[in-house]
Write a protein that holds these residues in place. Sequence first.
Motif, PDB file in Angstrom:
ATOM      1  N   GLY A 100     -95.906  50.438  39.374  1.00 19.88           N
ATOM      2  CA  GLY A 100     -96.948  49.865  38.528  1.00 19.88           C
ATOM      3  C   GLY A 100     -97.958  49.023  39.274  1.00 19.88           C
ATOM      4  N   LEU A 101     -98.253  49.371  40.519  1.00 21.58           N
ATOM      5  CA  LEU A 101     -99.174  48.576  41.333  1.00 21.58           C
ATOM      6  C   LEU A 101    -100.551  49.222  41.389  1.00 21.58           C
ATOM      7  N   THR A 102    -101.580  48.460  41.057  1.00 21.36           N
ATOM      8  CA  THR A 102    -102.962  48.854  41.275  1.00 21.36           C
ATOM      9  C   THR A 102    -103.709  47.628  41.772  1.00 21.36           C
ATOM     10  N   LYS A 103    -104.223  47.681  42.988  1.00 22.51           N
ATOM     11  CA  LYS A 103    -104.914  46.528  43.578  1.00 22.51           C
ATOM     12  C   LYS A 103    -106.205  46.978  44.237  1.00 22.51           C
ATOM     13  N   GLY A 104    -107.235  46.134  44.070  1.00 21.15           N
ATOM     14  CA  GLY A 104    -108.500  46.367  44.740  1.00 21.15           C
ATOM     15  C   GLY A 104    -108.396  46.031  46.225  1.00 21.15           C
ATOM     16  N   LEU A 105    -109.217  46.702  47.018  1.00 18.96           N
ATOM     17  CA  LEU A 105    -109.247  46.472  48.464  1.00 18.96           C
ATOM     18  C   LEU A 105    -110.648  46.054  48.878  1.00 18.96           C
ATOM     19  N   VAL A 106    -110.721  45.036  49.729  1.00 21.92           N
ATOM     20  CA  VAL A 106    -112.025  44.606  50.252  1.00 21.92           C
ATOM     21  C   VAL A 106    -112.192  45.148  51.674  1.00 21.92           C
ATOM     22  N   ALA A 107    -113.429  45.122  52.174  1.00 20.48           N
ATOM     23  CA  ALA A 107    -113.725  45.689  53.489  1.00 20.48           C
ATOM     24  C   ALA A 107    -112.985  44.946  54.601  1.00 20.48           C
ATOM     25  N   ILE A 108    -112.760  45.645  55.695  1.00 16.13           N
ATOM     26  CA  ILE A 108    -112.044  45.062  56.827  1.00 16.13           C
ATOM     27  C   ILE A 108    -112.713  43.774  57.298  1.00 16.13           C
ATOM     28  N   ASP A 109    -114.046  43.738  57.315  1.00 15.27           N
ATOM     29  CA  ASP A 109    -114.755  42.569  57.835  1.00 15.27           C
ATOM     30  C   ASP A 109    -115.046  41.509  56.773  1.00 15.27           C
ATOM     31  N   SER A 110    -114.511  41.683  55.554  1.00 14.07           N
ATOM     32  CA  SER A 110    -114.719  40.687  54.497  1.00 14.07           C
ATOM     33  C   SER A 110    -113.877  39.437  54.766  1.00 14.07           C
ATOM     34  N   PRO A 111    -114.410  38.245  54.469  1.00 19.51           N
ATOM     35  CA  PRO A 111    -113.600  37.030  54.624  1.00 19.51           C
ATOM     36  C   PRO A 111    -112.396  37.013  53.693  1.00 19.51           C
ATOM     37  N   TYR A 112    -112.403  37.859  52.662  1.00 22.63           N
ATOM     38  CA  TYR A 112    -111.286  37.919  51.718  1.00 22.63           C
ATOM     39  C   TYR A 112    -110.276  39.011  52.061  1.00 22.63           C
ATOM     40  N   ASN A 113    -110.532  39.721  53.180  1.00 22.81           N
ATOM     41  CA  ASN A 113    -109.518  40.651  53.683  1.00 22.81           C
ATOM     42  C   ASN A 113    -108.488  39.817  54.439  1.00 22.81           C
ATOM     43  N   ASN A 114    -107.681  39.128  53.661  1.00 21.92           N
ATOM     44  CA  ASN A 114    -106.775  38.108  54.195  1.00 21.92           C
ATOM     45  C   ASN A 114    -105.466  38.183  53.416  1.00 21.92           C
ATOM     46  N   ILE A 115    -104.361  38.053  54.121  1.00 22.63           N
ATOM     47  CA  ILE A 115    -103.032  38.157  53.511  1.00 22.63           C
ATOM     48  C   ILE A 115    -102.803  37.128  52.414  1.00 22.63           C
ATOM     49  N   GLU A 116    -103.576  36.018  52.457  1.00 21.74           N
ATOM     50  CA  GLU A 116    -103.429  34.972  51.448  1.00 21.74           C
ATOM     51  C   GLU A 116    -104.249  35.247  50.189  1.00 21.74           C
ATOM     52  N   TYR A 117    -105.058  36.309  50.219  1.00 17.24           N
ATOM     53  CA  TYR A 117    -105.907  36.626  49.074  1.00 17.24           C
ATOM     54  C   TYR A 117    -105.607  38.000  48.461  1.00 17.24           C
ATOM     55  N   HIS A 118    -105.474  38.997  49.315  1.00 18.94           N
ATOM     56  CA  HIS A 118    -105.415  40.383  48.837  1.00 18.94           C
ATOM     57  C   HIS A 118    -104.420  41.207  49.633  1.00 18.94           C
ATOM     58  N   VAL A 119    -104.180  42.433  49.136  1.00 19.69           N
ATOM     59  CA  VAL A 119    -103.602  43.458  50.001  1.00 19.69           C
ATOM     60  C   VAL A 119    -104.593  43.635  51.141  1.00 19.69           C
ATOM     61  N   THR A 120    -104.122  43.470  52.364  1.00 18.36           N
ATOM     62  CA  THR A 120    -105.011  43.335  53.513  1.00 18.36           C
ATOM     63  C   THR A 120    -105.039  44.593  54.370  1.00 18.36           C
ATOM     64  N   ILE A 121    -106.251  44.988  54.775  1.00 18.75           N
ATOM     65  CA  ILE A 121    -106.426  46.120  55.682  1.00 18.75           C
ATOM     66  C   ILE A 121    -106.344  45.600  57.113  1.00 18.75           C
ATOM     67  N   HIS A 122    -105.420  46.156  57.896  1.00 13.71           N
ATOM     68  CA  HIS A 122    -105.295  45.709  59.281  1.00 13.71           C
ATOM     69  C   HIS A 122    -106.555  46.063  60.078  1.00 13.71           C
TER      70      HIS A 122
END
Length: 223
Positions: A100-122
């Motif tokens: 039951g997981l659906t999560k938005g992803l932000v760009a790699i260079d976004s300041p919110y591409n961070n483990i403390e905010y979102h599912v993070t893209i390495h």
Amino acid sequence: MEQKKKAKLVILGSSLLMIFGIVAVSISYLKEKRAQAFEMMNLKILERENGSNREEKPNQETEEILNQLPSVDNLQDEQENNSEATVSSYIGTLEIPKIGLTKGLVAIDSPYNNIEYHVTIHASSSYPNVEGGNFILMAHSGTAAISFFRNLYQLNLHDVAYVTYQGIKYQYEIVNIYHVPKNGSVSIKRRSNQQTLTLITCTYEDETRQTVYIAELVGKEVM
């Protein structure tokens, strides 16, 4: 009488010359055909040898070490998600129906591409549309608000995950699940000729290890 004898000799000589000519031509023809056959055989052998040296094994597995990973933990309830990213900031989504997981992803260079905010893209990831690329996602497990991968431990081989990116929905199937020590690096074992989705989180009820889920692309559709 002498003339008849001479005529017979001429005929016999002509016949012998003709026979010798036919034999010579036949021998030459057979030699040429044999040479052609040997040439074809040698070319086939050379082609096979060169081909075996060039071709990559279709199932060859490679190993890549990811260093300087953010700390992926089992977080407790008090940890909150303070992200200010909005839906309009998302470049795509991760969906895993089984849990039951659906999560938005932000760009790699976004300041919110961070483990403390979102599912993070390495940072070393390739986006899903890259041939042979590896899309690597990380998130915490546990019970906190930012523990987006809290239920990943329920996944098994052949379960599916979807990534939607640039109007295309990519379908992946899990082909490998393994644990690695929690020491700041992760070994990624995958087939380099396959488009791959890799999920990384802390191992369920184990603070000393991380779990790696390797999924390979099995289909895609235009949204």
